[in-house]
Design an enzyme around this catalytic site. Structure first.
Site, PDB file in Angstrom:
ATOM      1  CB  THR A   8      -0.933  -0.002   1.228  1.00  0.00           C
ATOM      2  OG1 THR A   8      -1.655  -1.234   1.245  1.00  0.00           O
ATOM      3  CG2 THR A   8      -1.897   1.157   1.192  1.00  0.00           C
ATOM      4  NE  ARG A  47      11.508 -16.917   4.260  1.00  0.00           N
ATOM      5  CZ  ARG A  47      10.841 -16.104   5.046  1.00  0.00           C
ATOM      6  NH1 ARG A  47      11.434 -15.092   5.626  1.00  0.00           N
ATOM      7  NH2 ARG A  47       9.572 -16.298   5.276  1.00  0.00           N
ATOM      8  CG  ASN A  50      12.124 -13.817  -3.344  1.00  0.00           C
ATOM      9  OD1 ASN A  50      11.570 -13.757  -4.431  1.00  0.00           O
ATOM     10  ND2 ASN A  50      11.741 -13.074  -2.317  1.00  0.00           N
ATOM     11  CB  SER A  74      14.579  -8.401   2.477  1.00  0.00           C
ATOM     12  OG  SER A  74      15.907  -8.824   2.328  1.00  0.00           O
TER      13      SER A  74
END
Length: 178
Positions: A8, A47, A50, A74
């Site tokens: 958002t 992760r 990514n 992260s």
């Protein structure tokens, strides 16, 4: 509790940049995992991969002169530091959304915190999750972020106000010059 999320705030920031004539692109963690990184799980090594891939894509956008807004969880400092090292000094701006776990759990649009608390994510062989950030997998807060957007229980700025904070930083550092 006002419930806001990183996506958002990223959208609000992108809108402000657009209004100022700046080209930007949002690399949202969920969207990236539906495409580019759909082959990755949530184990620590995946992760890290990514974040590395997102960092590489963000670098390509930056090389093209596009402001890249990478909004994702992260959890490990070393991965964020690796992304910072990919870019010229000063071109990586880390924005830490300092939000208490209680607020994250109250928001929980996908119900993942509830699943993690119920033990349905950790150690589930059928799941892509090895653990859940903040519940049974650590989050290492940054030690050198450029911007910290703090949110307390019952006291949280609006997404627009948070985006304005980022824009003010960018202006002060000369990133939004014509």
């Amino acid at each position: 509790i006002q419930l806001i999320g990183k996506s958002t705030v990223a959208c609000a920031l992108s809108q402000i940049l657009y209004q100022r004539g700046k080209l930007s692109y949002i690399l949202d963690g969920d969207n990236v995992r539906h495409g580019l990184n759909r082959d990755l799980s949530f184990k620590a090594e995946d992760r890290a991969e990514n974040i590395r891939r997102v960092g590489e894509v963000a670098k390509l956008f930056a090389d093209a002169g596009v402001i890249c807004i990478a909004c994702l969880i992260s959890p490990y400092r070393k991965d964020r530091d690796s992304c910072r090292a990919m870019l010229p000094t000063g071109d990586f701006i880390e924005v830490f959304m300092d939000v208490p776990l209680q607020v994250c759990e109250a928001r929980d649009p996908k119900g993942l915190y509830k699943l993690a608390r119920a033990g349905k994510i950790k150690g589930n062989i059928c799941s892509r999750f090895a653990g859940f950030t903040g519940i049974d997998d650590p989050y290492e807060p940054p030690t050198d972020c450029e911007i910290a957007l703090k949110c307390e229980v019952g006291d949280c700025a609006s997404p627009q106000q948070m985006a304005d904070t980022v824009v003010n930083f960018l202006e002060a550092k000369g990133y939004l010059q014509p």
